[in-house]
Enzyme design. Structure first.
Site, PDB file in Angstrom:
ATOM      1  N   ALA A 199      13.830   2.756 -16.702  1.00  0.00           N
ATOM      2  CA  ALA A 199      14.998   3.194 -15.943  1.00  0.00           C
ATOM      3  C   ALA A 199      14.561   3.503 -14.517  1.00  0.00           C
ATOM      4  O   ALA A 199      13.379   3.785 -14.269  1.00  0.00           O
ATOM      5  CB  ALA A 199      15.591   4.438 -16.598  1.00  0.00           C
TER       6      ALA A 199
ATOM      7  N   GLY B  25      13.074   2.696 -20.534  1.00  0.00           N
ATOM      8  CA  GLY B  25      14.428   2.187 -20.788  1.00  0.00           C
ATOM      9  C   GLY B  25      14.461   0.675 -20.983  1.00  0.00           C
ATOM     10  O   GLY B  25      15.327   0.149 -21.688  1.00  0.00           O
TER      11      GLY B  25
ATOM     12  N   GLU C 236      13.572   0.060 -24.446  1.00  0.00           N
ATOM     13  CA  GLU C 236      14.750   0.383 -25.262  1.00  0.00           C
ATOM     14  C   GLU C 236      15.769  -0.757 -25.217  1.00  0.00           C
ATOM     15  O   GLU C 236      16.394  -1.086 -26.221  1.00  0.00           O
ATOM     16  CB  GLU C 236      15.379   1.696 -24.777  1.00  0.00           C
ATOM     17  CG  GLU C 236      14.468   2.875 -25.093  1.00  0.00           C
ATOM     18  CD  GLU C 236      14.973   4.198 -24.526  1.00  0.00           C
ATOM     19  OE1 GLU C 236      15.224   4.263 -23.313  1.00  0.00           O
ATOM     20  OE2 GLU C 236      15.109   5.157 -25.298  1.00  0.00           O
TER      21      GLU C 236
ATOM     22  N   GLU D 158       7.687   7.857 -20.580  1.00  0.00           N
ATOM     23  CA  GLU D 158       8.567   8.968 -20.169  1.00  0.00           C
ATOM     24  C   GLU D 158       7.854  10.317 -20.213  1.00  0.00           C
ATOM     25  O   GLU D 158       8.118  11.204 -19.414  1.00  0.00           O
ATOM     26  CB  GLU D 158       9.804   9.037 -21.083  1.00  0.00           C
ATOM     27  CG  GLU D 158      10.873   8.013 -20.762  1.00  0.00           C
ATOM     28  CD  GLU D 158      10.704   6.720 -21.537  1.00  0.00           C
ATOM     29  OE1 GLU D 158       9.574   6.394 -21.972  1.00  0.00           O
ATOM     30  OE2 GLU D 158      11.717   6.012 -21.710  1.00  0.00           O
TER      31      GLU D 158
HETATM   32  N1  CO8 Z   1      11.883   3.260 -11.244  1.00  0.00           N
HETATM   33  C1  CO8 Z   1      11.986   3.127  -9.911  1.00  0.00           C
HETATM   34  N2  CO8 Z   1      11.075   2.444  -9.174  1.00  0.00           N
HETATM   35  C2  CO8 Z   1      10.025   1.905  -9.819  1.00  0.00           C
HETATM   36  C3  CO8 Z   1       9.869   2.013 -11.217  1.00  0.00           C
HETATM   37  C4  CO8 Z   1      10.872   2.721 -11.943  1.00  0.00           C
HETATM   38  N3  CO8 Z   1      10.825   2.850 -13.283  1.00  0.00           N
HETATM   39  N4  CO8 Z   1       8.729   1.375 -11.582  1.00  0.00           N
HETATM   40  C5  CO8 Z   1       8.204   0.872 -10.445  1.00  0.00           C
HETATM   41  N5  CO8 Z   1       8.982   1.174  -9.386  1.00  0.00           N
HETATM   42  C6  CO8 Z   1       8.776   0.805  -7.980  1.00  0.00           C
HETATM   43  C7  CO8 Z   1       7.631   1.611  -7.351  1.00  0.00           C
HETATM   44  O1  CO8 Z   1       8.102   2.859  -6.906  1.00  0.00           O
HETATM   45  C8  CO8 Z   1       7.194   0.683  -6.247  1.00  0.00           C
HETATM   46  O2  CO8 Z   1       8.098   0.825  -5.173  1.00  0.00           O
HETATM   47  P1  CO8 Z   1       7.526   0.859  -3.636  1.00  0.00           P
HETATM   48  O3  CO8 Z   1       6.925  -0.514  -3.430  1.00  0.00           O
HETATM   49  O4  CO8 Z   1       8.753   1.110  -2.807  1.00  0.00           O
HETATM   50  O5  CO8 Z   1       6.519   1.937  -3.597  1.00  0.00           O
HETATM   51  C9  CO8 Z   1       7.402  -0.698  -6.824  1.00  0.00           C
HETATM   52  O6  CO8 Z   1       8.327  -0.533  -7.903  1.00  0.00           O
HETATM   53  C10 CO8 Z   1       6.124  -1.311  -7.362  1.00  0.00           C
HETATM   54  O7  CO8 Z   1       5.577  -0.381  -8.296  1.00  0.00           O
HETATM   55  P2  CO8 Z   1       4.031   0.072  -8.267  1.00  0.00           P
HETATM   56  O8  CO8 Z   1       3.506   0.037  -6.865  1.00  0.00           O
HETATM   57  O9  CO8 Z   1       3.935   1.361  -9.005  1.00  0.00           O
HETATM   58  O10 CO8 Z   1       3.385  -1.132  -9.090  1.00  0.00           O
HETATM   59  P3  CO8 Z   1       2.012  -1.101  -9.910  1.00  0.00           P
HETATM   60  O11 CO8 Z   1       1.756  -2.528 -10.280  1.00  0.00           O
HETATM   61  O12 CO8 Z   1       0.956  -0.363  -9.159  1.00  0.00           O
HETATM   62  O13 CO8 Z   1       2.317  -0.258 -11.247  1.00  0.00           O
HETATM   63  C11 CO8 Z   1       3.622   0.372 -13.190  1.00  0.00           C
HETATM   64  C12 CO8 Z   1       3.186  -0.770 -12.234  1.00  0.00           C
HETATM   65  C13 CO8 Z   1       2.403   0.847 -13.974  1.00  0.00           C
HETATM   66  C14 CO8 Z   1       4.663  -0.209 -14.121  1.00  0.00           C
HETATM   67  C15 CO8 Z   1       4.202   1.536 -12.358  1.00  0.00           C
HETATM   68  O14 CO8 Z   1       5.153   1.013 -11.429  1.00  0.00           O
HETATM   69  C16 CO8 Z   1       4.897   2.582 -13.178  1.00  0.00           C
HETATM   70  O15 CO8 Z   1       4.239   3.396 -13.817  1.00  0.00           O
HETATM   71  N6  CO8 Z   1       6.247   2.600 -13.154  1.00  0.00           N
HETATM   72  C17 CO8 Z   1       7.028   3.599 -13.868  1.00  0.00           C
HETATM   73  C18 CO8 Z   1       7.055   3.334 -15.361  1.00  0.00           C
HETATM   74  C19 CO8 Z   1       7.835   4.428 -16.060  1.00  0.00           C
HETATM   75  O16 CO8 Z   1       7.505   5.588 -16.016  1.00  0.00           O
HETATM   76  N7  CO8 Z   1       8.906   4.009 -16.752  1.00  0.00           N
HETATM   77  C20 CO8 Z   1       9.763   4.931 -17.482  1.00  0.00           C
HETATM   78  C21 CO8 Z   1      10.917   5.357 -16.633  1.00  0.00           C
HETATM   79  S1  CO8 Z   1      11.879   6.651 -17.344  1.00  0.00           S
HETATM   80  C22 CO8 Z   1      12.883   5.820 -18.433  1.00  0.00           C
HETATM   81  O17 CO8 Z   1      12.828   4.642 -18.571  1.00  0.00           O
HETATM   82  C23 CO8 Z   1      13.842   6.695 -19.203  1.00  0.00           C
HETATM   83  C24 CO8 Z   1      14.788   5.888 -20.051  1.00  0.00           C
HETATM   84  C25 CO8 Z   1      16.021   6.677 -20.318  1.00  0.00           C
HETATM   85  C26 CO8 Z   1      17.170   5.869 -20.868  1.00  0.00           C
HETATM   86  C27 CO8 Z   1      17.473   4.559 -20.175  1.00  0.00           C
HETATM   87  C28 CO8 Z   1      18.548   4.652 -19.123  1.00  0.00           C
HETATM   88  C29 CO8 Z   1      18.702   3.337 -18.354  1.00  0.00           C
END
Ligand code: CO8
Length: 258
Positions: free
Chosen positions: A66, A109, A112, A132
Protein backbone atom coordinates in the site's frame (compact mmCIF):
# COMPACT_ATOMS: atom_id res chain seq x y z
CA UNK A 1 -5.50 -0.39 -24.36
CA UNK A 2 -6.82 2.00 -21.76
CA UNK A 3 -4.70 4.10 -19.36
CA UNK A 4 -5.76 5.66 -16.10
CA UNK A 5 -3.33 7.37 -13.79
CA UNK A 6 -2.69 4.14 -11.89
CA UNK A 7 -3.31 1.16 -14.19
CA UNK A 8 -3.14 0.11 -17.83
CA UNK A 9 -5.79 -2.28 -19.09
CA UNK A 10 -6.37 -4.24 -22.27
CA UNK A 11 -8.12 -7.39 -23.49
CA UNK A 12 -6.38 -10.06 -25.59
CA UNK A 13 -7.70 -13.53 -26.45
CA UNK A 14 -10.69 -12.96 -24.12
CA UNK A 15 -8.31 -12.29 -21.22
CA UNK A 16 -8.56 -8.91 -19.51
CA UNK A 17 -5.17 -7.66 -18.33
CA UNK A 18 -4.68 -5.09 -15.56
CA UNK A 19 -1.14 -3.76 -15.31
CA UNK A 20 -0.34 -1.84 -12.13
CA UNK A 21 1.31 1.33 -13.32
CA UNK A 22 2.91 3.61 -10.74
CA UNK A 23 6.51 2.59 -11.49
CA UNK A 24 8.11 5.60 -9.76
CA UNK A 25 6.83 4.33 -6.39
CA UNK A 26 7.24 0.62 -7.21
CA UNK A 27 3.50 0.39 -8.05
CA UNK A 28 2.49 1.27 -4.47
CA UNK A 29 -1.25 0.75 -4.22
CA UNK A 30 -2.98 4.02 -3.45
CA UNK A 31 -6.73 4.15 -2.92
CA UNK A 32 -7.36 5.36 -6.44
CA UNK A 33 -5.53 2.34 -7.83
CA UNK A 34 -7.57 -0.08 -5.72
CA UNK A 35 -10.79 1.62 -6.90
CA UNK A 36 -9.70 1.45 -10.53
CA UNK A 37 -8.73 -2.22 -10.24
CA UNK A 38 -12.15 -3.01 -8.78
CA UNK A 39 -14.09 -0.94 -11.32
CA UNK A 40 -12.24 -2.69 -14.16
CA UNK A 41 -12.74 -6.19 -12.73
CA UNK A 42 -16.44 -5.59 -12.13
CA UNK A 43 -16.93 -4.24 -15.66
CA UNK A 44 -15.14 -7.28 -17.13
CA UNK A 45 -17.14 -9.61 -14.93
CA UNK A 46 -20.24 -8.43 -16.86
CA UNK A 47 -18.50 -8.37 -20.26
CA UNK A 48 -19.07 -11.46 -22.47
CA UNK A 49 -15.82 -10.75 -24.32
CA UNK A 50 -13.76 -11.38 -21.17
CA UNK A 51 -13.50 -14.90 -19.75
CA UNK A 52 -10.52 -14.54 -17.40
CA UNK A 53 -8.38 -11.77 -15.96
CA UNK A 54 -4.72 -11.18 -15.14
CA UNK A 55 -3.30 -8.67 -12.67
CA UNK A 56 0.36 -7.93 -13.17
CA UNK A 57 3.06 -5.36 -12.47
CA UNK A 58 6.16 -4.72 -14.54
CA UNK A 59 9.27 -6.83 -15.11
CA UNK A 60 10.87 -5.52 -11.87
CA UNK A 61 8.04 -5.30 -9.37
CA UNK A 62 4.48 -6.51 -8.88
CA UNK A 63 3.98 -3.87 -6.18
CA UNK A 64 5.70 -2.80 -2.95
CA UNK A 65 2.50 -2.66 -0.91
CA UNK A 66 0.00 0.00 0.00
CA UNK A 67 1.09 3.60 -0.55
CA UNK A 68 2.79 4.45 2.72
CA UNK A 69 2.87 8.18 1.99
CA UNK A 70 -0.90 8.20 1.51
CA UNK A 71 -1.69 6.54 4.82
CA UNK A 72 1.13 7.95 6.99
CA UNK A 73 -1.09 10.58 8.62
CA UNK A 74 -4.26 8.46 8.89
CA UNK A 75 -5.82 7.74 12.27
CA UNK A 76 -8.26 5.06 13.40
CA UNK A 77 -11.31 7.29 13.01
CA UNK A 78 -10.39 8.55 9.52
CA UNK A 79 -9.81 4.94 8.45
CA UNK A 80 -13.10 3.81 9.96
CA UNK A 81 -14.96 6.62 8.16
CA UNK A 82 -13.13 5.94 4.90
CA UNK A 83 -14.19 2.28 5.06
CA UNK A 84 -11.79 1.44 2.21
CA UNK A 85 -11.91 -2.30 2.74
CA UNK A 86 -15.44 -2.57 1.31
CA UNK A 87 -13.65 -2.45 -2.05
CA UNK A 88 -11.54 -5.45 -1.08
CA UNK A 89 -14.74 -7.23 -0.03
CA UNK A 90 -16.14 -6.60 -3.52
CA UNK A 91 -13.11 -8.33 -5.01
CA UNK A 92 -14.35 -11.57 -3.47
CA UNK A 93 -17.56 -11.19 -5.53
CA UNK A 94 -15.81 -11.15 -8.90
CA UNK A 95 -16.98 -14.41 -10.45
CA UNK A 96 -14.53 -14.84 -13.31
CA UNK A 97 -11.07 -16.32 -12.68
CA UNK A 98 -8.28 -13.90 -11.80
CA UNK A 99 -4.58 -14.77 -12.11
CA UNK A 100 -1.81 -12.73 -10.47
CA UNK A 101 1.37 -12.65 -12.59
CA UNK A 102 4.18 -11.65 -10.23
CA UNK A 103 7.70 -10.39 -10.96
CA UNK A 104 9.96 -8.93 -8.28
CA UNK A 105 8.59 -7.59 -5.00
CA UNK A 106 5.07 -8.55 -3.95
CA UNK A 107 4.75 -6.98 -0.51
CA UNK A 108 2.14 -5.97 2.03
CA UNK A 109 -1.11 -4.84 0.42
CA UNK A 110 0.18 -6.07 -2.94
CA UNK A 111 0.69 -9.56 -1.52
CA UNK A 112 -2.86 -9.31 -0.18
CA UNK A 113 -4.06 -8.36 -3.65
CA UNK A 114 -2.24 -11.35 -5.17
CA UNK A 115 -3.61 -13.65 -2.44
CA UNK A 116 -7.11 -12.38 -3.27
CA UNK A 117 -6.67 -13.58 -6.84
CA UNK A 118 -7.48 -17.20 -7.68
CA UNK A 119 -4.14 -18.36 -9.07
CA UNK A 120 -0.60 -17.03 -8.96
CA UNK A 121 2.23 -17.37 -11.47
CA UNK A 122 5.54 -16.01 -10.18
CA UNK A 123 9.07 -15.40 -11.35
CA UNK A 124 11.62 -17.73 -9.81
CA UNK A 125 13.22 -14.65 -8.22
CA UNK A 126 10.00 -13.00 -7.00
CA UNK A 127 9.90 -12.04 -3.32
CA UNK A 128 6.81 -12.15 -1.14
CA UNK A 129 6.35 -10.72 2.32
CA UNK A 130 4.43 -8.71 4.86
CA UNK A 131 6.81 -5.96 6.01
CA UNK A 132 4.00 -4.04 7.76
CA UNK A 133 5.50 -4.96 11.12
CA UNK A 134 8.52 -2.77 10.28
CA UNK A 135 6.10 0.18 9.99
CA UNK A 136 4.43 -0.49 13.32
CA UNK A 137 1.26 -1.86 11.74
CA UNK A 138 0.00 -5.17 10.35
CA UNK A 139 -1.82 -6.43 7.24
CA UNK A 140 -5.38 -5.14 6.93
CA UNK A 141 -6.73 -6.60 3.68
CA UNK A 142 -6.79 -10.30 4.55
CA UNK A 143 -3.06 -11.04 4.83
CA UNK A 144 -3.09 -12.66 8.26
CA UNK A 145 -6.17 -14.69 7.32
CA UNK A 146 -5.20 -15.91 3.86
CA UNK A 147 -1.57 -16.68 4.70
CA UNK A 148 -2.62 -18.66 7.79
CA UNK A 149 -5.20 -20.66 5.83
CA UNK A 150 -2.59 -21.52 3.21
CA UNK A 151 0.46 -22.41 5.33
CA UNK A 152 -0.83 -22.90 8.87
CA UNK A 153 -0.49 -20.86 12.05
CA UNK A 154 3.17 -21.28 12.98
CA UNK A 155 4.61 -20.57 9.54
CA UNK A 156 2.29 -17.62 8.98
CA UNK A 157 3.23 -16.11 12.34
CA UNK A 158 6.91 -16.44 11.53
CA UNK A 159 6.60 -14.50 8.25
CA UNK A 160 4.22 -11.91 9.72
CA UNK A 161 6.35 -11.32 12.84
CA UNK A 162 9.74 -11.20 11.12
CA UNK A 163 8.58 -9.27 8.04
CA UNK A 164 11.15 -11.33 6.09
CA UNK A 165 10.65 -12.02 2.40
CA UNK A 166 9.86 -15.54 1.24
CA UNK A 167 11.17 -16.90 -2.04
CA UNK A 168 8.87 -17.90 -4.88
CA UNK A 169 10.00 -21.50 -4.38
CA UNK A 170 8.94 -21.44 -0.72
CA UNK A 171 5.66 -19.77 -1.70
CA UNK A 172 5.03 -22.53 -4.23
CA UNK A 173 5.84 -25.31 -1.77
CA UNK A 174 3.33 -23.77 0.64
CA UNK A 175 0.42 -23.45 -1.77
CA UNK A 176 0.69 -19.68 -2.22
CA UNK A 177 1.96 -19.81 -5.80
CA UNK A 178 0.79 -22.21 -8.51
CA UNK A 179 3.73 -22.01 -10.91
CA UNK A 180 7.19 -20.47 -10.94
CA UNK A 181 8.97 -19.70 -14.20
CA UNK A 182 11.92 -17.66 -15.45
CA UNK A 183 11.27 -13.92 -14.92
CA UNK A 184 10.88 -13.15 -18.63
CA UNK A 185 8.23 -15.88 -19.02
CA UNK A 186 5.86 -14.86 -16.21
CA UNK A 187 3.33 -12.95 -18.28
CA UNK A 188 3.42 -15.52 -21.09
CA UNK A 189 2.84 -18.37 -18.63
CA UNK A 190 -0.03 -16.49 -16.96
CA UNK A 191 -1.57 -15.84 -20.39
CA UNK A 192 -1.21 -19.52 -21.31
CA UNK A 193 -3.07 -20.51 -18.15
CA UNK A 194 -5.67 -17.77 -18.61
CA UNK A 195 -6.28 -18.71 -22.27
CA UNK A 196 -6.74 -22.36 -21.31
CA UNK A 197 -9.31 -21.48 -18.63
CA UNK A 198 -10.96 -18.92 -20.94
CA UNK A 199 -11.60 -21.73 -23.42
CA UNK A 200 -13.37 -23.93 -20.88
CA UNK A 201 -17.16 -23.98 -20.42
CA UNK A 202 -17.69 -20.54 -18.79
CA UNK A 203 -20.50 -21.57 -16.47
CA UNK A 204 -18.49 -24.54 -15.20
CA UNK A 205 -15.52 -22.25 -14.50
CA UNK A 206 -17.81 -19.92 -12.59
CA UNK A 207 -19.59 -22.61 -10.55
CA UNK A 208 -16.28 -24.31 -9.70
CA UNK A 209 -14.82 -21.03 -8.38
CA UNK A 210 -17.89 -20.52 -6.19
CA UNK A 211 -17.80 -24.05 -4.86
CA UNK A 212 -14.06 -24.03 -4.12
CA UNK A 213 -14.35 -20.67 -2.34
CA UNK A 214 -17.23 -22.04 -0.30
CA UNK A 215 -15.10 -24.99 0.77
CA UNK A 216 -12.48 -22.65 2.27
CA UNK A 217 -14.86 -21.12 4.80
CA UNK A 218 -17.44 -23.84 5.46
CA UNK A 219 -17.63 -27.37 6.79
CA UNK A 220 -17.16 -30.25 4.36
CA UNK A 221 -20.87 -31.04 4.73
CA UNK A 222 -22.07 -27.49 3.97
CA UNK A 223 -19.63 -27.02 1.11
CA UNK A 224 -20.72 -30.33 -0.43
CA UNK A 225 -24.38 -29.28 -0.32
CA UNK A 226 -23.35 -26.12 -2.16
CA UNK A 227 -21.27 -28.09 -4.66
CA UNK A 228 -24.25 -30.35 -5.36
CA UNK A 229 -26.57 -27.41 -6.11
CA UNK A 230 -24.03 -25.96 -8.54
CA UNK A 231 -23.63 -29.39 -10.15
CA UNK A 232 -27.41 -29.63 -10.60
CA UNK A 233 -27.58 -26.05 -11.88
CA UNK A 234 -25.15 -26.79 -14.70
CA UNK A 235 -27.61 -29.38 -16.00
CA UNK A 236 -29.90 -26.46 -16.91
CA UNK A 237 -27.26 -25.08 -19.25
CA UNK A 238 -26.99 -25.52 -23.02
CA UNK A 239 -23.28 -26.12 -22.50
CA UNK A 240 -23.93 -29.28 -20.47
CA UNK A 241 -26.02 -30.68 -23.36
CA UNK A 242 -23.40 -29.58 -25.87
CA UNK A 243 -20.47 -30.92 -23.83
CA UNK A 244 -21.99 -34.36 -23.34
CA UNK A 245 -23.37 -34.65 -26.88
CA UNK A 246 -19.98 -33.65 -28.29
CA UNK A 247 -18.33 -36.39 -26.24
CA UNK A 248 -20.81 -39.00 -27.53
CA UNK A 249 -20.44 -37.72 -31.11
CA UNK A 250 -16.62 -37.70 -30.77
CA UNK A 251 -16.17 -33.99 -31.65
CA UNK A 252 -14.96 -30.88 -29.85
CA UNK A 253 -17.67 -29.04 -27.90
CA UNK A 254 -18.62 -25.46 -28.79
CA UNK A 255 -19.37 -23.79 -25.46
CA UNK A 256 -21.43 -20.59 -25.33
CA UNK A 257 -21.59 -19.80 -21.63
CA UNK A 258 -25.36 -20.41 -21.58
N1 CO8 B 1 4.57 3.25 -0.59
C1 CO8 B 1 4.96 4.44 -1.09
N2 CO8 B 1 6.13 4.60 -1.76
C2 CO8 B 1 6.92 3.52 -1.90
C3 CO8 B 1 6.56 2.25 -1.41
C4 CO8 B 1 5.30 2.14 -0.73
N3 CO8 B 1 4.86 0.96 -0.25
N4 CO8 B 1 7.54 1.37 -1.71
C5 CO8 B 1 8.48 2.06 -2.38
N5 CO8 B 1 8.10 3.35 -2.52
C6 CO8 B 1 8.83 4.44 -3.20
C7 CO8 B 1 10.05 4.89 -2.39
O1 CO8 B 1 9.67 5.82 -1.41
C8 CO8 B 1 10.93 5.45 -3.47
O2 CO8 B 1 10.46 6.74 -3.79
P1 CO8 B 1 11.54 7.95 -4.05
O3 CO8 B 1 12.28 7.52 -5.29
O4 CO8 B 1 10.67 9.16 -4.26
O5 CO8 B 1 12.40 8.00 -2.85
C9 CO8 B 1 10.64 4.57 -4.67
O6 CO8 B 1 9.38 3.95 -4.40
C10 CO8 B 1 11.69 3.50 -4.87
O7 CO8 B 1 11.79 2.77 -3.65
P2 CO8 B 1 13.20 2.45 -2.94
O8 CO8 B 1 14.19 3.53 -3.24
O9 CO8 B 1 12.92 2.16 -1.51
O10 CO8 B 1 13.61 1.14 -3.75
P3 CO8 B 1 14.59 -0.02 -3.25
O11 CO8 B 1 14.82 -0.88 -4.45
O12 CO8 B 1 15.78 0.55 -2.55
O13 CO8 B 1 13.76 -0.87 -2.16
C11 CO8 B 1 11.80 -2.00 -1.29
C12 CO8 B 1 12.64 -1.63 -2.54
C13 CO8 B 1 12.62 -2.94 -0.41
C14 CO8 B 1 10.55 -2.69 -1.79
C15 CO8 B 1 11.46 -0.71 -0.51
O14 CO8 B 1 10.95 0.26 -1.43
C16 CO8 B 1 10.44 -0.90 0.56
O15 CO8 B 1 10.75 -1.43 1.62
N6 CO8 B 1 9.19 -0.45 0.33
C17 CO8 B 1 8.12 -0.53 1.31
C18 CO8 B 1 7.59 -1.95 1.45
C19 CO8 B 1 6.52 -1.99 2.52
O16 CO8 B 1 6.75 -1.69 3.67
N7 CO8 B 1 5.31 -2.40 2.11
C20 CO8 B 1 4.18 -2.50 3.02
C21 CO8 B 1 3.37 -1.24 2.98
S1 CO8 B 1 2.12 -1.17 4.22
C22 CO8 B 1 0.86 -2.09 3.53
O17 CO8 B 1 0.96 -2.60 2.46
C23 CO8 B 1 -0.38 -2.21 4.38
C24 CO8 B 1 -1.49 -2.92 3.67
C25 CO8 B 1 -2.80 -2.52 4.25
C26 CO8 B 1 -4.00 -2.90 3.42
C27 CO8 B 1 -3.93 -2.59 1.94
C28 CO8 B 1 -4.56 -1.28 1.56
C29 CO8 B 1 -4.32 -0.95 0.08
Amino acid sequence: MSNTTTIKTWVEDHVGVIQLNRPKVLNALNRQMVSEILETMEAWDRDDDVAAMIVTGNSKVFAAGADIAEMAEDDSISLELLNQFTEWDRLAWVKKPIIAAVNGYCLGGAFELALSCDLMVAAENAQFGFPEINLGVMPGAGGTVRLTKLMGRAKALEWLWTGDYMTAEFAKENGVVNRTVAPELVFEEAMKLARKIANQAPLSVRMIKEAVNKSVDHSIYDAMQFERKNFYMLFSSEDQKEGMRAFVEKRNPQFKGK
